[in-house]
Design a protein around this motif. Structure first.
Motif: not given
Length: 493
Positions: A38-43
């Motif tokens: 989720a963090a990778v996608a959001a960044f």
């Protein structure tokens, strides 16, 4: 919204939690791994939306939504960005605690939000305060942070759900983040597509976190988003009798405009013939303005009989009134047993004299009319639009269009669709009359009631968006008619 698997499927919060749990327990994907994805996608999404951003403020709650924020902040630090991070509390739980540790190991410092500190100047603020679990108003300290973020004038990216927005209903019990963009994970939450959500989510993207299709195979979505559609080309040998005869009934003294808009919309939506049953005083105006409408003076039920015999579909209610004239025509029209679209005073009369329909019927209430039909209040309807639409469809045995931001279409079996188009400029008189005419025309051309309602709502909203290209303020209902014609035929508006 990107074209990805499940991008038109909407789920309840409980369903999304079950999907998340299934990914962990059945598919064997650790929760922390999901948080990292989720963090990778959001960044990555943040970088696409704001390619020049290098300074961010990140605001984390104690749960998994906060964990997503900690990990995004760590990625930003590793990329050389300036990161200021505030947490609502010193305690993070479970995987969120591991995410906090990773942020600190990356060189980050966690500031505690106390309600008094100024928020930093940033290129983008990242909202990771609350996820899908919040159903009450935020408490005073986080509420003060939300208010400052909204007042900053700087862009806000919401992770999964804008904090303060109920992800199930689309309502805000208190203050809520007004995001410029939202990236939501695993599945679309239905509440992000109706009601107050239109004000809160901004641009939205779904990322399914590269989870396998097997995750969704046993879970039916609670609702679906409408997709852009048009009518198929007509047969080359078609004649007007092949495309249905709509009878629009209404236009009491002083409301000729309502029934004209309805009738003209039915023509623009492709009905072969459109008759209008109205007051005699309206005939000159109708015949002068739109001679294609076959306008008839109807002074009572007996005069309506021959018109009902020739009609395929009725559009009942625009400008009808609730006095003796309108009530008598309403009763006569319902007794004819013809397929019908019921709006405006047709719905108000139904609220006074309820009945369950045996013929094909489509009801198109706004929240106030829906409240009268449910013997409720408009605020109660808006508190859970999904439940209200389904309750109306079940009670009256009809397809129901609950109008408003993110209009809903429900059938008596519980099927539900959500309209992703439309704009605030459409909040003006006559828009409902145009919708009634469109839906009636589609029904007359052979669409099923469900198809007519879904296609009609979609065309109406898309035409409104096309007409708003010149600005939302000053948009009139009749401005929809020309873009409607193009969209109906599969052309760009």
């Amino acid at each position: 919204m990107t074209s990805r698997p499940h991008c038109h499927d909407l789920y309840t919060v409980d369903q999304v939690r079950a999907l998340d749990r299934r990914a962990i327990d059945v598919l064997g994907i650790p929760g922390f791994e999901l948080m990292q994805r989720a963090a990778v996608a959001a960044f990555a999404y943040l970088q696409r939306c704001w390619p020049k951003a290098r300074r961010i403020g990140v605001y984390c709650g104690p749960g998994n939504n906060g964990g997503d924020g900690f990990l995004l902040a760590a990625l930003a630090l590793q990329s050389g960005w300036q990161v200021t991070l505030f947490a609502l509390s010193g305690d993070a739980r479970g995987d969120a605690a591991s995410a906090k540790e990773r942020f600190e190991r990356a060189g980050g410092h966690v500031h505690r939000w106390d309600g008094q500190t100024a928020i930093p100047v940033a290129d983008v603020h990242v909202d990771a305060l609350y996820g899908t679990g919040l159903t009450r108003a935020p408490e005073s300290v986080p509420a003060s942070l939300i208010e400052r973020l909204n007042a900053s004038g700087e862009p806000i990216l919401a992770l999964d759900v804008p904090s303060g927005l109920n992800a199930d209903t689309g309502q805000c019990p208190g203050v809520a983040i007004r995001a410029h963009a939202t990236i939501t994970f695993i599945a679309h939450k239905r509440g992000l597509h109706t009601g107050r959500a239109a004000e809160q989510v901004g641009e939205m993207e779904l990322d399914t976190l590269t989870l396998p299709q097997a995750l969704w195979q046993d879970t039916q979505p609670d609702a679906t988003l409408l997709e852009a559609q048009a009518m198929p080309p007509r047969a080359r040998h078609a004649h007007k009798g092949d495309n249905g005869h709509v009878l629009a009934i209404g236009g009491d003294v002083g409301t000729a405009g309502a029934i004209r808009l309805c009738g003209e919309a039915a023509l623009r939506a492709g009905a072969g013939l459109v008759s209008v049953a109205t007051r005699e005083s309206n005939l000159i105006a109708l015949n002068s303005a739109r001679p294609e409408l076959m306008a008839h003076a109807v002074d009572g039920p007996q005069a309506l009989g021959s018109l009902l015999d020739r009609a395929d579909v009725l559009a009942l209610g625009p400008g009808l009134g609730q006095a003796a004239w309108g009530h008598a025509l309403w009763l006569t029209a319902l007794e004819a047993g013809k397929p019908l679209v019921l709006d405006a005073d047709g719905l108000n009369l139904l609220a006074r004299e309820p009945q369950r329909f045996t013929q094909a019927a489509i009801l198109t209430p706004h929240p106030g009319e829906a409240a009268r039909l449910l013997h409720s209040t408009a605020s109660e309807v808006e508190a859970d639009r999904f439940a209200a639409a389904r309750a109306l469809a079940g009670r009256y045995g009809a397809i129901v269009v609950l109008k408003g931001a993110g209009s809903l279409i429900a059938d008596p079996d519980g099927r539900l669709a959500v309209c992703p188009w439309g704009n605030p400029g459409m909040a003006t008189g006559g828009m409902g009359d145009v919708l009634t005419g469109i839906v009636a025309a589609l029904l007359a051309q052979g669409c099923s009631p469900w198809q007519a309602a879904c296609l009609g709502v979609g065309l109406h909203a898309r035409a409104g968006d096309a007409a708003a290209a010149l600005g939302e303020r000053g948009l009139m209902a009749s401005d929809l008619l020309m873009p409607l014609r193009r969209l109906l035929n599969g052309l760009d508006a």
